[in-house]
Design an enzyme around this catalytic site. Structure first.
Site, PDB file in Angstrom:
ATOM      1  N   LEU A 176      -0.986   9.877   4.481  1.00 41.93           N
ATOM      2  CA  LEU A 176      -2.233   9.233   4.038  1.00 41.93           C
ATOM      3  C   LEU A 176      -3.071  10.119   3.097  1.00 41.93           C
ATOM      4  CD1 LEU A 176      -3.401   7.494   7.359  1.00 41.93           C
ATOM      5  CD2 LEU A 176      -1.973   6.533   5.540  1.00 41.93           C
ATOM      6  N   LYS A 223      -3.653   2.247  -2.256  1.00 42.80           N
ATOM      7  CA  LYS A 223      -3.258   3.309  -1.324  1.00 42.80           C
ATOM      8  C   LYS A 223      -4.299   3.414  -0.216  1.00 42.80           C
ATOM      9  CE  LYS A 223      -1.455   7.745  -0.686  1.00 42.80           C
ATOM     10  NZ  LYS A 223      -0.777   7.201   0.499  1.00 42.80           N
ATOM     11  N   ASN A 264       5.360  -2.309   8.293  1.00 42.17           N
ATOM     12  CA  ASN A 264       5.177  -0.962   7.767  1.00 42.17           C
ATOM     13  C   ASN A 264       6.516  -0.217   7.880  1.00 42.17           C
ATOM     14  OD1 ASN A 264       4.009   1.574   7.011  1.00 42.17           O
ATOM     15  ND2 ASN A 264       2.068   0.927   7.907  1.00 42.17           N
ATOM     16  N   THR A 265       6.542   1.028   7.442  1.00 42.97           N
ATOM     17  CA  THR A 265       7.780   1.812   7.536  1.00 42.97           C
ATOM     18  C   THR A 265       8.147   2.030   8.999  1.00 42.97           C
ATOM     19  OG1 THR A 265       6.609   3.923   7.545  1.00 42.97           O
ATOM     20  CG2 THR A 265       7.262   3.047   5.398  1.00 42.97           C
ATOM     21  N   CYS A 288       0.681   3.212  10.389  1.00 46.31           N
ATOM     22  CA  CYS A 288       1.274   4.339   9.668  1.00 46.31           C
ATOM     23  C   CYS A 288       1.906   5.302  10.658  1.00 46.31           C
ATOM     24  CB  CYS A 288       0.231   5.082   8.842  1.00 46.31           C
ATOM     25  SG  CYS A 288       0.917   6.573   8.085  1.00 46.31           S
ATOM     26  N   ASN A 320      -6.803  -1.006   1.471  1.00 48.30           N
ATOM     27  CA  ASN A 320      -6.147  -0.689   2.748  1.00 48.30           C
ATOM     28  C   ASN A 320      -6.898   0.455   3.414  1.00 48.30           C
ATOM     29  OD1 ASN A 320      -4.221   1.071   4.353  1.00 48.30           O
ATOM     30  ND2 ASN A 320      -2.899  -0.696   4.033  1.00 48.30           N
ATOM     31  N   SER A 360       0.830  -1.209   0.000  1.00 44.15           N
ATOM     32  CA  SER A 360       0.000   0.000   0.000  1.00 44.15           C
ATOM     33  C   SER A 360       0.862   1.255   0.000  1.00 44.15           C
ATOM     34  CB  SER A 360      -0.890  -0.005   1.240  1.00 44.15           C
ATOM     35  OG  SER A 360      -1.736   1.121   1.233  1.00 44.15           O
ATOM     36  N   ASN A 363       9.469   8.794   4.077  1.00 43.32           N
ATOM     37  CA  ASN A 363       8.338   9.543   3.565  1.00 43.32           C
ATOM     38  C   ASN A 363       7.505  10.064   4.717  1.00 43.32           C
ATOM     39  OD1 ASN A 363       5.433   8.373   3.804  1.00 43.32           O
ATOM     40  ND2 ASN A 363       6.722   6.571   3.491  1.00 43.32           N
ATOM     41  N   GLY A 422       7.528  -2.890  -2.097  1.00 40.14           N
ATOM     42  CA  GLY A 422       7.150  -1.557  -1.655  1.00 40.14           C
ATOM     43  C   GLY A 422       7.918  -0.456  -2.352  1.00 40.14           C
TER      44      GLY A 422
END
Lengths: 248, 301
Positions: free
Chosen positions: B73, B45, B193-194, B131, B100, B21, B69, B266
């Site tokens: 969102l 996204k 996730n990041t 996130c 997502n 995503s 980044n 990703g």
């Protein structure tokens, strides 16, 4: 189905230093040359790069020469430093052409104003405008060392430290002197802002070409947005060319 | 022809290659670069109920072997997704579509799941509780296990579609987090996730990103992701979509070996937009050349 876009491998055909820390590199990639228009940019990466620099770097098109695109660039960081060492036969990865394009007016007096390395896309634009318009180019640089030699081009170089002010100072007067009907600018943001505002006061249309850090170059990462009068816009795919009135 | 189909609980993929995503738009943007219909699944996204402008720039910075980044969102909201975007994906009948959702509250996530549950083109729902780039919800959810439980149960209640819960590795105990999601009704886990990181603008003597923190992704986080998938796979029995810096078929195989059932691409989608499609072919070629099957790709005891 239309032909898929993909990263192309271009071959360096030549490179020369044209001013202090400023280079023109020619890269052969016939397919790209066939598609490219003034305003477009390409995303470049050097296969010889280390894994540390993964993101491509966006460069505007300075010109085309037979089957090669030409990029005018200034050494700013790691990637452009490595770029200066590329020699004939070296390969680079190219993704493009990306972004939108400049308006191409006809039968107009057009003034192109480049600040520093921002002059690059304007030279290519000049090449496509000159047959049908009366075009002049102003190139603003800070020091004499940054001035370039412009053979056969109607470029007036403005050296800030010699003249005592920036190229954009009192720009409304410049527009009147040249009787410009359309202005296009690319350079530092404060310079473009002054030129856009002066053009608006003079009642003349003005396009700008922006640059931004970006991850993808084709509208997906949303990393390159700029604030405009109608919200955030993506420099890569809504631009890089914008109507100045949308920005300032 | 080597068998590449994978069964992720109730979700069947034609192969284990997925896109992550936020790195693949809504899929259609990549149709110029690859046949998206050959992928196992694409993850859209993140969507929220209302449109979000996202964070003020600068939004990205390159790092060694990766990027950070702070997009925040940014998206068009659920109405635009359902009315204008999902219909464009009807033409791609073999790739599975994972929506997502990233609501800032339990109620918003429930509402999003209810709406998406009605859409045939959505094959699974991924609940983004990880996130790092928003003030409400996001990673804060992941750091509150009772909240993870309430959230997962509430979303579970309103959809029959396969439910994926996306986890962060930036928590004290990812295994406890994974177990909480599983016990609360997740069908599939996706991770990682990041990772929150930071950059500094020396000239301005200021933090580079307006929010200070931003999410690090790319090959820089791959070792962290591999360990997170390994640890979680040892402890839970549901399928895992592993991700974090996947850049090559060898990376895909590594994630499969440590316990992932599917592997998501990703940040590298930005660097090489055709990569995910190439990995589908390269994984098949790897299986043929090595004589392995997806089920034999396990670490030796």
């Amino acid at each position: 189905m239309s032909q898929r876009k993909q990263i192309q491998i271009g071959t360096v055909v030549g490179q020369s230093e044209v001013a202090a820390n400023t280079f023109i590199i020619s890269i052969r990639e016939p397919q790209l040359v066939r598609q490219v228009k003034p305003g477009h940019f390409v995303n470049v990466s050097l296969p010889s790069r280390t894994n540390a620099n993964l993101l491509k770097r966006p460069f505007s098109i300075y010109g085309t020469d037979k089957e090669a695109i030409q990029i005018l660039y200034k050494v700013k960081g790691d990637v452009t430093t490595v770029m200066t060492t590329l020699q004939k036969g070296d390969e680079v990865e190219l993704l493009g052409p990306l972004g939108n394009t400049f308006t191409l007016p006809k039968k107009k007096k057009v003034l192109l104003v480049g600040g520093g390395i921002g002059v690059a896309p304007l030279i290519y634009l000049y090449d496509r405008l000159k047959a049908h318009n009366e075009v002049k180019i102003l190139h603003g640089v800070r020091t004499r060392q940054e001035a370039m030699v412009w053979a056969n081009l109607p470029v007036q170089t403005h050296v800030d430290e010699e003249v005592g002010h920036y190229v954009c100072a009192g720009f409304e007067k410049v527009i009147r002197q040249h009787e410009a009907q359309h202005v296009v600018t690319c350079g530092p943001i404060p310079m473009m802002k002054e030129i856009v505002e002066a053009s608006a006061r003079a009642g003349v249309s003005c396009e700008v070409s922006l640059e931004a850090r970006m991850a993808c170059g084709f509208g997906v990462c949303l990393g390159c947005v700029i604030e405009t009068k109608s919200g955030y816009k993506k420099v890569c795919s809504d631009g890089p060319v914008f109507d100045g009135a949308l920005l300032w | 022809m080597v068998k590449t189909t994978v069964q992720l609980g109730p979700l069947t993929l034609q192969n284990p290659i997925v896109t992550a995503s936020g790195t693949f738009g809504y899929g259609v943007e990549f149709a110029d670069y690859l046949d998206i219909n050959k992928l196992g699944a694409i993850t859209l996204k993140s969507v929220t109920l209302n449109p979000r402008e996202g964070n003020a720039p600068p939004r990205i910075a390159e790092t060694p072997s990766g990027m950070m980044n702070s997009i925040g969102l940014a998206n068009h909201g659920i109405d635009v997704l359902m009315d204008s975007i999902l219909p464009k994906l009807e033409a791609f009948d073999r790739v599975k579509v994972i929506a997502n959702i990233a609501g800032h509250s339990l109620e918003e996530n429930v509402e999003l799941a209810k709406r998406l549950d009605q859409v045939d083109r959505v094959d699974a729902i991924e609940l983004n509780i990880s996130c790092p780039n928003v003030d409400a919800g996001g990673l804060a959810f992941c750091q509150d296990l009772p909240m993870v439980s309430r959230l997962t149960k509430a979303v579970r209640k309103v959809t029959l579609k396969p439910l994926i819960v996306k986890l962060s590795a930036s928590v004290p105990d990812i295994v406890a987090l994974a177990k909480t999601a599983v016990e609360s009704g997740a069908d599939i886990l996706s991770l990682i996730n990041t990772i929150p990181g930071m950059d500094v603008d020396i000239a301005k003597k200021a933090l580079f990103f307006k929010r200070g923190s931003a999410g690090l992704s790319g090959p820089a986080i791959r070792p962290i992701a591999l360990k997170a998938v390994y640890d979680v796979a040892q402890s839970v029995d549901i399928p895992i979509i592993g991700m974090g810096g996947v850049a090559s078929v060898e990376d895909v195989v590594k994630f499969l070996l440590v316990g992932a059932d599917a592997v998501s691409v990703g940040m590298m989608n930005f660097v090489r937009p055709s990569l995910s499609g190439e990995l589908v072919d390269q994984l098949s070629a790897y299986l043929v050349a090595s004589g392995e099957t997806l089920s034999t790709l396990k670490l030796k005891a």
